[in-house]
Structure formats: structure tokens, C-alpha cells
Design an enzyme around this catalytic site. Structure first.
Site, PDB file in Angstrom:
ATOM      1  N   LYS A 188       0.848  -1.204   0.000  1.00 11.84           N
ATOM      2  CA  LYS A 188       0.000   0.000   0.000  1.00 11.84           C
ATOM      3  C   LYS A 188       0.888   1.260   0.000  1.00 11.84           C
ATOM      4  CE  LYS A 188      -3.469  -2.858   0.170  1.00 11.84           C
ATOM      5  NZ  LYS A 188      -4.277  -3.384   1.247  1.00 11.84           N
TER       6      LYS A 188
HETATM    7  C1  LIG Z   1      -5.252  -4.517   1.616  1.00 11.17           C
HETATM    8  C2  LIG Z   1      -6.721  -4.348   1.752  1.00 11.17           C
HETATM    9  C3  LIG Z   1      -7.432  -4.712   2.906  1.00 11.17           C
HETATM   10  C4  LIG Z   1      -6.809  -5.467   4.034  1.00 11.17           C
HETATM   11  O1  LIG Z   1      -5.693  -4.864   4.521  1.00 11.17           O
HETATM   12  P1  LIG Z   1      -4.734  -5.630   5.564  1.00 11.17           P
HETATM   13  O2  LIG Z   1      -4.020  -4.504   6.223  1.00 11.17           O
HETATM   14  O3  LIG Z   1      -3.855  -6.507   4.735  1.00 11.17           O
HETATM   15  O4  LIG Z   1      -5.603  -6.409   6.492  1.00 11.17           O
HETATM   16  C5  LIG Z   1      -8.775  -4.406   2.974  1.00 11.17           C
HETATM   17  N1  LIG Z   1      -9.409  -3.799   1.955  1.00 11.17           N
HETATM   18  C6  LIG Z   1      -8.767  -3.473   0.817  1.00 11.17           C
HETATM   19  C7  LIG Z   1      -9.525  -2.793  -0.264  1.00 11.17           C
HETATM   20  C8  LIG Z   1      -7.413  -3.756   0.677  1.00 11.17           C
HETATM   21  O5  LIG Z   1      -6.786  -3.462  -0.462  1.00 11.17           O
END
Ligand SMILES: *Cc1c(COP(=O)(O)O)cnc(C)c1O
Length: 392
Positions: A188
Site C-alpha cells: 500500500k
Molecule cells: C489490503 C486491503 C485490505 C486489508 O488490509 P490488511 O491490512 O492486509 O488487512 C482491505 N481492503 C482493501 C480494499 C485492501 O486493499
């Protein structure tokens, strides 16, 4: 292999983590609250609560909005499974709203139509989770107006959108929603290894989010103040804590929070570079038979992902052939997302292919190209050259 996403860790980030490792507090020290305050201030929200990941943050957000058995949550099929699973963790049920074919975000028209129908059947959702796909905000003004009309709560899944803007305000300001959720997974925009956060402007919700992620425990001085007369009773000694609800242990460590706070200092630079690379892709891909991501004028994306769609009637190869040729050329492409309702688990819950045609059609020809803040122009040129060769 040029990856589709990659973290950007500086010597300052490493120093920040090392300082925590040498301190007395690896968790529940001052680094957590500092990161929370810095992010809330950056976004213009009243408060933030750091969590072990965004999946945990979505779960806590649903609990804080009293989602439970008998309730319904709506989200989009074009998302990671966590956006829907959080409802099931609470014993609620899930349904989906199809996407807008231009933005790949929740379609306001589809939402409006589904709400009108659900209202006549007494099946309105308690919570709706719009997902800011690829870093571009959903149409929050319109979704807010529908929430006011039909009485549902809003959790923004902004896992992709840390550092993005909507109508001139930072995503995370929570002006038009109850709670915003961020993810700090390494792919991210900024990272804490694993990590997530909730942000809100509602003081009561802010307190509840904070204690639900730590067993539902408060210090009497904190969320459940005792009156002055009782606070002198022996049982309110300095050791006192009270569990006032059933919570979980979803805390973020100080090691992670220090990394997050350090990364936050470079968030604007990360997003600026991502925007530059996205504009560069737009220009370099203009003559190829692909559709570049359309941007709604109300938004300024954080560009977590750059997704192209193959123009099927102009290309002889299948999406799979193009994808495999790119991988063979050392380009770490990916696909976001397999529609959640087509997952075997969701099919067992009664969903079937064909239910959300825009999300399914999008999925047939989408390819995510590499995009990360450390990506060089030369790496991007390599991606474009490989794609150009494969498509010609
Ligand atoms: C990455 C992601 C999540 C989950 O994130 P984590 O921190 O890995 O639990 C939830 N929603 C979306 C849209 C994501 O891209």
C-alpha cells in the site's frame, strides 16, 4: 522482475524503529499515540486508532457501529475479500452493489436503485462500505445523501487511498462517513509491515474504536469516568481497569507505529511520485488498445494501483496470454480484483456468477501494471516497451 508494488524504506525509517527497540516500550508506549495523532492531524479527523491490520480495523469498525446478527452490510465485489468478511465476523450478512464502469468504484446509480428496492422489502443495510479502489475516492457526497435518506452508516475502506484527496480534503477526514479505514501493508502507500487504522470525527465512536481493539478495557479515568466521590473508594486505586465490552487484542506495536510515523513524513512525496508515474503511463499508453484509468473530477487519487483494461475487440490475445507474456518479460503484473461474490466461499453463501455484471466484465480484461514510489522512469519505460511489443 519489476514488482507491481514495493515498499520504500529510508535510513530514517530504520532509525525510528531502532529507537523503539532500544526503549522500554515495544508496545503500548508513546509511539502508537504519536502515530495516531499525526495521522489524524494530517487527514483532518478528530481521532485515529492504530490496529494490527486493516482487516482488524474493518472488524472493529463494524463492531463499533453495532453490526450484528440480523443486520446487513453492503460493499462492492471489486475489492479484497476483507471488505466483505468483516460483516460475517460480526454474524451479520453481506450483499454487494455493482461498480461504475468508469471508476470501478461503487456505482451510485446501482446503490440508489438497490436501496429503493431493499426499502420496499424491509431489507435495508445497516452499514455500507464504499471502497476507494486504486486510491480514487468514491462519490462520497452522493453516498452520504443516500445514507441520510435511508439511514445506513458508512465505513470508507480507504486501504488504497492514504494521501488521496476528495473535493479538496484529505481522504481520512471522515467528513461524509462514520469511520475511515487505512491499510499499511507493504504494497500500500505507506507501510508498518502489517498495520491498519480507523479514523473518525465522532468522539464517542473514537473512544469505542480505541477500547474495542484492546479487549474492551478502559481505565476508569478514560472512557468511563467515575464521579469524584467514588474515585476515592479503595477499588478505584491506580491499578484499576474495567472491561466494559467484549473486545479483541488488535493493537499495533510501537515498533510498527514508529515506522508508520516516519513513513507518514514522506507520504506527500510518495503520492506526488505515484501521480507523476500515473500521468506518465497515461501519456505512454495513449496509442495502445488499452483503456487507462478514468478519473472523476471530484477526486485526486493516491494511485495505489494503475489498472488498464484490454480493448478486447482490438486485441487477438486473451487477457491470460497478455498477462503471462508480461510476466515472462519480467513485468510483475497482477489482477485486482477477482469479484468477491465469485469466490467459492461466497458461492456457498448463495451468490452466483452473473449477479454483478459490471464487476465481472471489468475483471475479464483488467491488468494491474507496476506502480510504486521508488519506480524509476527507466523501469516504467521497460513495462511500456514490453506491453507495446506484446500487443502489436
Ligand atoms: C489490503 C486491503 C485490505 C486489508 O488490509 P490488511 O491490512 O492486509 O488487512 C482491505 N481492503 C482493501 C480494499 C485492501 O486493499
Amino acid at each position: 522482475m519489476i514488482p507491481y508494488g514495493r515498499q520504500d524504506i529510508s535510513p530514517e525509517d530504520i532509525d525510528a524503529v531502532t529507537q523503539v527497540l532500544q526503549s522500554d516500550w515495544l508496545t503500548q508506549g508513546q509511539a502508537g499515540p504519536r502515530f495516531e495523532r499525526a495521522m489524524a492531524d494530517y487527514c483532518g479527523a478528530r481521532s485515529a486508532a492504530a490496529m494490527s491490520n486493516a482487516t482488524a480495523a474493518l472488524h472493529i469498525a463494524c463492531l463499533a457501529l453495532d453490526l450484528g446478527p440480523g443486520d446487513i452490510l453492503w460493499t462492492v465485489p471489486n475489492t479484497f475479500v476483507a471488505s466483505a468478511n468483516c460483516a460475517l465476523y460480526c454474524g451479520a450478512s453481506v450483499d454487494f452493489v455493482d461498480i461504475d464502469p468508469r471508476t470501478y468504484n461503487m456505482s451510485v446509480a446501482a446503490l440508489s436503485e438497490k436501496l429503493a428496492q431493499a426499502s420496499t422489502q424491509g431489507r435495508l443495510p445497516k452499514v455500507v462500505i464504499p471502497v476507494h479502489f486504486a486510491g480514487q475516492s468514491c462519490e462520497m457526497t452522493e453516498i452520504r445523501a443516500l445514507a441520510d435518506r435511508y439511514g445506513f452508516r458508512i465505513i470508507e475502506d480507504a486501504s488504497h487511498a492514504v494521501g488521496g484527496d476528495y473535493l479538496g480534503r484529505k481522504i481520512g477526514a471522515a467528513q461524509l462517513s462514520d469511520i475511515v479505514v487505512f491499510s499499511f501493508h507493504p504494497v500500500k502507500i505507506i507501510t508498518t509491515g502489517e498495520g491498519g487504522m480507523t479514523l473518525t470525527n465522532d468522539p464517542r465512536l473514537g473512544e469505542r474504536l480505541a477500547y474495542l481493539r484492546t479487549h474492551g478495557i478502559v481505565r476508569p479515568s478514560q472512557a468511563a469516568p467515575v464521579d469524584a466521590a467514588r474515585s476515592n473508594e479503595d477499588r478505584y486505586g491506580p491499578w484499576m481497569y474495567e472491561q466494559i465490552e467484549l473486545g479483541l487484542n488488535y493493537r499495533m506495536t510501537d515498533i510498527q507505529a514508529a515506522l508508520g510515523a516516519s513513513q507518514l513524513g514522506r507520504l506527500d512525496a510518495f503520492v506526488a511520485r505515484r501521480r507523476e508515474l500515473a500521468a506518465r503511463y497515461d501519456a505512454l499508453l495513449a496509442k495502445l488498445p488499452v483503456t487507462c484509468p478514468w478519473q472523476h473530477p471530484d477526486t485526486n487519487s493516491a494511485w495505489h494501483l494503475y489498472v488498464i483494461r484490454l480493448q478486447r475487440n482490438e486485441i487477438k490475445l486473451t487477457r491470460r496470454q497478455v498477462f503471462e507474456a508480461l510476466r515472462a518479460a519480467g513485468i510483475g503484473v497482477n489482477v485486482h480484483y477477482i469479484p468477491v461474490h465469485t469466490q467459492p466461499y461466497y458461492q456457498r453463501l448463495g451468490f452466483s456468477t452473473g449477479m454483478f455484471p459490471e464487476a465481472e466484465s471489468y475483471y475479464q480484461d483488467a491488468i494491474t501494471l507496476p506502480l510504486f514510489s521508488k519506480m524509476t522512469d527507466a523501469e516504467q519505460d521497460t513495462v511500456v516497451a514490453a506491453l507495446t511489443k506484446i500487443l502489436s
